[in-house]
Design a protein around this motif. Structure first.
Motif, PDB file in Angstrom:
ATOM      1  N   LEU A 132       0.836  -1.200   0.000  1.00  0.00           N
ATOM      2  CA  LEU A 132       0.000   0.000   0.000  1.00  0.00           C
ATOM      3  C   LEU A 132       0.869   1.249   0.000  1.00  0.00           C
ATOM      4  CD1 LEU A 132      -2.714  -1.019   2.632  1.00  0.00           C
ATOM      5  CD2 LEU A 132      -2.918  -1.017   0.125  1.00  0.00           C
ATOM      6  N   PRO A 133       0.358   2.360  -0.509  1.00  0.00           N
ATOM      7  CA  PRO A 133       1.107   3.620  -0.391  1.00  0.00           C
ATOM      8  C   PRO A 133       1.218   4.035   1.065  1.00  0.00           C
ATOM      9  CG  PRO A 133      -1.082   4.000  -1.306  1.00  0.00           C
ATOM     10  CD  PRO A 133      -0.907   2.510  -1.235  1.00  0.00           C
ATOM     11  N   TYR A 134       2.259   4.808   1.350  1.00  0.00           N
ATOM     12  CA  TYR A 134       2.608   5.118   2.737  1.00  0.00           C
ATOM     13  C   TYR A 134       2.781   6.621   2.906  1.00  0.00           C
ATOM     14  CZ  TYR A 134       5.441   5.096   7.046  1.00  0.00           C
ATOM     15  OH  TYR A 134       5.933   5.309   8.304  1.00  0.00           O
ATOM     16  N   ALA A 135       2.181   7.160   3.958  1.00  0.00           N
ATOM     17  CA  ALA A 135       2.309   8.589   4.253  1.00  0.00           C
ATOM     18  C   ALA A 135       2.876   8.762   5.660  1.00  0.00           C
ATOM     19  CB  ALA A 135       0.954   9.282   4.148  1.00  0.00           C
ATOM     20  N   PHE A 136       3.994   9.489   5.750  1.00  0.00           N
ATOM     21  CA  PHE A 136       4.671   9.665   7.032  1.00  0.00           C
ATOM     22  C   PHE A 136       4.351  11.045   7.608  1.00  0.00           C
ATOM     23  CE2 PHE A 136       7.994  10.499  10.059  1.00  0.00           C
ATOM     24  CZ  PHE A 136       8.217   9.259  10.652  1.00  0.00           C
TER      25      PHE A 136
ATOM     26  N   GLN B 279       6.212  -5.089  -1.032  1.00  0.00           N
ATOM     27  CA  GLN B 279       5.706  -6.207  -1.808  1.00  0.00           C
ATOM     28  C   GLN B 279       4.569  -5.705  -2.698  1.00  0.00           C
ATOM     29  OE1 GLN B 279       7.046  -9.417  -1.496  1.00  0.00           O
ATOM     30  NE2 GLN B 279       8.547  -8.367  -0.214  1.00  0.00           N
ATOM     31  N   ALA B 280       4.670  -5.928  -3.994  1.00  0.00           N
ATOM     32  CA  ALA B 280       3.650  -5.451  -4.922  1.00  0.00           C
ATOM     33  C   ALA B 280       2.291  -6.058  -4.597  1.00  0.00           C
ATOM     34  CB  ALA B 280       4.051  -5.791  -6.351  1.00  0.00           C
ATOM     35  N   SER B 281       1.251  -5.270  -4.864  1.00  0.00           N
ATOM     36  CA  SER B 281      -0.122  -5.719  -4.615  1.00  0.00           C
ATOM     37  C   SER B 281      -1.002  -5.319  -5.789  1.00  0.00           C
ATOM     38  CB  SER B 281      -0.659  -5.084  -3.330  1.00  0.00           C
ATOM     39  OG  SER B 281      -0.869  -3.691  -3.532  1.00  0.00           O
ATOM     40  N   ALA B 282      -2.270  -5.709  -5.723  1.00  0.00           N
ATOM     41  CA  ALA B 282      -3.207  -5.329  -6.777  1.00  0.00           C
ATOM     42  C   ALA B 282      -3.398  -3.818  -6.820  1.00  0.00           C
ATOM     43  CB  ALA B 282      -4.552  -6.017  -6.548  1.00  0.00           C
ATOM     44  N   GLN B 283      -3.329  -3.170  -5.663  1.00  0.00           N
ATOM     45  CA  GLN B 283      -3.505  -1.715  -5.633  1.00  0.00           C
ATOM     46  C   GLN B 283      -2.249  -0.968  -6.054  1.00  0.00           C
ATOM     47  OE1 GLN B 283      -5.197   0.098  -2.036  1.00  0.00           O
ATOM     48  NE2 GLN B 283      -4.009   1.970  -2.383  1.00  0.00           N
ATOM     49  N   GLN B 284      -1.067  -1.449  -5.621  1.00  0.00           N
ATOM     50  CA  GLN B 284       0.160  -0.681  -5.811  1.00  0.00           C
ATOM     51  C   GLN B 284       1.285  -1.614  -6.261  1.00  0.00           C
ATOM     52  OE1 GLN B 284      -0.020   2.753  -5.107  1.00  0.00           O
ATOM     53  NE2 GLN B 284       1.965   2.902  -6.103  1.00  0.00           N
ATOM     54  N   GLN B 285       1.803  -1.372  -7.445  1.00  0.00           N
ATOM     55  CA  GLN B 285       2.852  -2.235  -7.976  1.00  0.00           C
ATOM     56  C   GLN B 285       4.243  -1.836  -7.498  1.00  0.00           C
ATOM     57  OE1 GLN B 285       2.268  -5.097 -10.028  1.00  0.00           O
ATOM     58  NE2 GLN B 285       0.280  -4.616  -9.094  1.00  0.00           N
ATOM     59  N   THR B 286       4.439  -0.578  -7.202  1.00  0.00           N
ATOM     60  CA  THR B 286       5.739  -0.078  -6.767  1.00  0.00           C
ATOM     61  C   THR B 286       5.548   0.805  -5.532  1.00  0.00           C
ATOM     62  OG1 THR B 286       5.545   1.827  -8.256  1.00  0.00           O
ATOM     63  CG2 THR B 286       6.712  -0.116  -9.088  1.00  0.00           C
TER      64      THR B 286
END
Length: 326
Positions: free
Chosen positions: A180-184, A205-212
């Protein structure tokens, strides 16, 4: 240039009201859309007289209804305070009303003090289940699975984008593990920013929502026509942090000429440490500072907070920043 977004707490200033603060939030979001900001997020806080965004999903709906294109979301919802089912229904409703515009940032802190947690009927141990609650929420917002007997209506298959928020390495590890995307939250707790970013990128780890990996950092920006004017406007935020250290969470105070007359030496040292990711000055000054921050951190997006006493000055700060960032 990387995208700029806005974090707003719908601040209530001395001499103002909650109703005015919420109208100001709507106006700021409308102007942010015009200025070209990417997202407008509001945050969940409770029992704080100076913050009007406690009913976060309600505020998001109000803002989304009065804007057209800007993404609107939570930065964030404190998931341990809620059932994942209820949040799925709320944000599924928002996504149905405002398709492709709703974000859902998730935090594991209570967003309040222990007494207020009890008033919210929250088990103090609820944060221990945060990873499982996030995964449950993912299922409720995702496609209906074979044999799934409980679904969020609305919610199922709305696929509202989830973000993990954090101010430590825990959130970075979870966001990386779930893809998932991450906000600090470096706008108030910058100490572990760089370790968290390293962990997130290295273990993603890539997911369906976020590949990178996709990382965003919160920063405070106080921008005005001159460095001196911006420095004076900044005193409202400095006083707010001093008051927090004193156990006081009141309304936003008007700026003063000399902050040294307000805080003590220890308060100054602690507030400055918490406000390390704060950039104050004229457009040119702020741009240079932010460019250095982006180079150092490698973040993909900046989430800009601008706690000020005067609403017009706050809107102007965002306008000046948008202009110089282009």
């Amino acid at each position: 240039m990387i995208p700029l977004s806005i974090l707003d707490l719908a601040p209530v200033s001395e001499g103002s009201t909650i109703a005015i603060a919420l109208q100001n939030a709507k106006h700021l979001a409308q102007q942010a859309e015009r200025f070209g900001y990417n997202r407008y997020w509001v945050a969940e806080h409770h029992n704080m007289a100076g913050i009007a965004s406690a009913a976060t999903s309600v505020v998001i709906g109000f803002v989304a209804e009065n804007t057209k294109t800007i993404r609107v979301g939570a930065g964030g919802v404190m998931l341990p305070n809620h059932s994942p089912m209820v949040i799925a229904e709320q944000f599924g409703t928002l996504a149905s009303l405002y398709p492709n515009r709703i974000d859902l940032g998730l935090g594991r802190a209570p967003g309040t003090d222990h007494r207020t947690m009890l008033a919210l009927r929250v088990d103090p141990r609820a944060s221990e289940h945060f990873p499982q609650d996030v995964q449950e929420l993912q299922i409720l917002l995702g496609p209906l699975q074979e044999g799934q007997t409980i679904q969020a209506v609305p919610g199922t298959d709305t696929n509202v984008p989830l973000w993990i928020l954090g101010s430590s390495t825990f959130g970075a590890q979870l966001a990386a593990a779930l893809g998932l995307p991450y906000a600090f939250a470096s706008h108030f707790a910058p100490d572990q920013l760089m370790p968290a970013m390293d962990i997130y990128r290295e273990t993603f780890q890539a997911s369906a929502q976020q590949q990178t990996p996709y990382a965003m950092a919160g920063v405070n920006v106080i921008c005005a026509e001159t460095d001196a004017e911006a420095k004076r406007l900044f005193t409202s935020l400095q006083m707010r942090f001093s008051d927090m250290l004193r156990g006081q969470r009141g309304l936003t105070k008007p700026p003063i000429d000399d902050i040294e007359t307000y805080w003590s030496g220890p308060e100054k040292a602690q507030a400055q440490r918490m406000l390390a990711a704060t950039f104050v000055g004229s457009p040119r000054t702020v741009k240079e500072q932010l460019e250095a921050f982006v180079t150092k951190t490698g973040v993909n997006e900046l989430m800009v907070a601008a706690m000020m006493y005067d609403h017009d000055a706050r809107v102007k700060s965002y306008e000046l920043l948008a202009e110089v960032w282009k």
